[in-house]
Design an enzyme around this catalytic site. Sequence first.
Site, PDB file in Angstrom:
ATOM      1  N   MET A   1       0.852  -1.201   0.000  1.00 58.24           N
ATOM      2  CA  MET A   1       0.000   0.000   0.000  1.00 58.24           C
ATOM      3  C   MET A   1       0.893   1.259   0.000  1.00 58.24           C
ATOM      4  O   MET A   1       0.808   2.125   0.878  1.00 58.24           O
ATOM      5  CB  MET A   1      -0.895  -0.019   1.230  1.00 58.24           C
ATOM      6  CG  MET A   1      -1.823  -1.229   1.283  1.00 58.24           C
ATOM      7  SD  MET A   1      -3.048  -1.229  -0.060  1.00 58.24           S
ATOM      8  CE  MET A   1      -2.402  -2.547  -1.101  1.00 58.24           C
ATOM      9  N   HIS A   2       1.726   1.367  -1.032  1.00 56.01           N
ATOM     10  CA  HIS A   2       2.647   2.497  -1.130  1.00 56.01           C
ATOM     11  C   HIS A   2       1.903   3.835  -0.913  1.00 56.01           C
ATOM     12  O   HIS A   2       2.262   4.649  -0.079  1.00 56.01           O
ATOM     13  CB  HIS A   2       3.280   2.571  -2.528  1.00 56.01           C
ATOM     14  CG  HIS A   2       4.137   1.414  -2.926  1.00 56.01           C
ATOM     15  ND1 HIS A   2       5.390   1.164  -2.410  1.00 56.01           N
ATOM     16  CD2 HIS A   2       3.914   0.449  -3.850  1.00 56.01           C
ATOM     17  CE1 HIS A   2       5.903   0.098  -2.997  1.00 56.01           C
ATOM     18  NE2 HIS A   2       5.044  -0.359  -3.861  1.00 56.01           N
ATOM     19  N   ASP A   3       0.872   4.039  -1.715  1.00 53.06           N
ATOM     20  CA  ASP A   3       0.237   5.369  -1.777  1.00 53.06           C
ATOM     21  C   ASP A   3      -0.657   5.652  -0.577  1.00 53.06           C
ATOM     22  O   ASP A   3      -0.685   6.788  -0.076  1.00 53.06           O
ATOM     23  CB  ASP A   3      -0.557   5.512  -3.078  1.00 53.06           C
ATOM     24  CG  ASP A   3       0.360   5.493  -4.293  1.00 53.06           C
ATOM     25  OD1 ASP A   3      -0.114   5.200  -5.404  1.00 53.06           O
ATOM     26  OD2 ASP A   3       1.568   5.765  -4.134  1.00 53.06           O
TER      27      ASP A   3
END
Length: 311
Positions: free
Chosen positions: A236-238
Amino acid sequence: MKRPFIIDCDTGTDDAIALMAAFGCPEINVRAITSVNGNVKEEYTSANNLNLTEYLGIDVEVARGATLPFYPRGDYYGPTHGKTGLGDVVIPDAKETSFSRDMAPEVIHRIAEEENGELELLVIGPMTNIAIAISLYPQLKQQIKHIWFMGGAVAGGNVSSTAEFNIWVDPTSAKMVTESGIPMTMVGLDVTTKAVLGREDEQELRAFGSKASVLSADILEYMFKRCKDGGEDALMHDALALAAAVIPECLTCKEAFLDVECRGEYTAGHTVTDIVGRSLGKAPNASVAVELHLDVFRKWLLECIKRCGQA
Ligand code: RIB
Ligand code: CA
């Protein structure tokens, strides 16, 4: 008072989850979504943004944006997000809504004027739109309250051993933004590669049964398949960059001097972060996330997704 945000994104599988979390965040008012070329071509990132907001019934301005970085790097659209940007997940085409009459830099300028110094930016793709906006309207350097961005890494990279994708696509823009003097927080791979969701999260979201939670579960299912085939995990980078803004307790951040390497056959796109403040002798200009408290983040993310579209 809700905090006004613009989200600039290259939607993208993890961007889509971050958007749904943002729409379910009571603390913020998403004033606009601006699209940028990155994970896939801008024609897809912008279409994903418009289709997603209409599908979820979210009334928000959606603007198109830059189709190329300042220094085009050729075809870098890898398999991570599939051809359209949402993997094998299909959202109905928007029928009732249309794009803003303004392009991204104009939208950023107009809303920054309206929000009178309170506007914050969540930047989760290459920084091309932000750099163009600052170049057209230098007063934005004083009008933007904070930039929370997913990009870079203190150590390592995912495009190469030295560069992360968002910065690597357009290092020139990233350098302009990091030199702007706007207060900013960097959420890089050092923490986002630990922000992983698992089967139990997918099952919880699917069982909740809302449009956003089932769509998020479908995206996670695609990510699990991608990972099984040797691709990126359900990172869940963003959404973690959003979490940095809303639940800062899920991260440990350190003040650092931050700059971007734009040259170098093997180093262009590298984020230079001097956390110790000794080696470069330059004053800190960013807060850099160095540790993640995963359970705090996961619980918050699922709660936001469940609230999305439930107003
Ligand atoms: O390197 C990860 C970043 O690149 C994320 O923002 C992902 O969506 C891609 O844009
Ligand atoms: Ca992204």
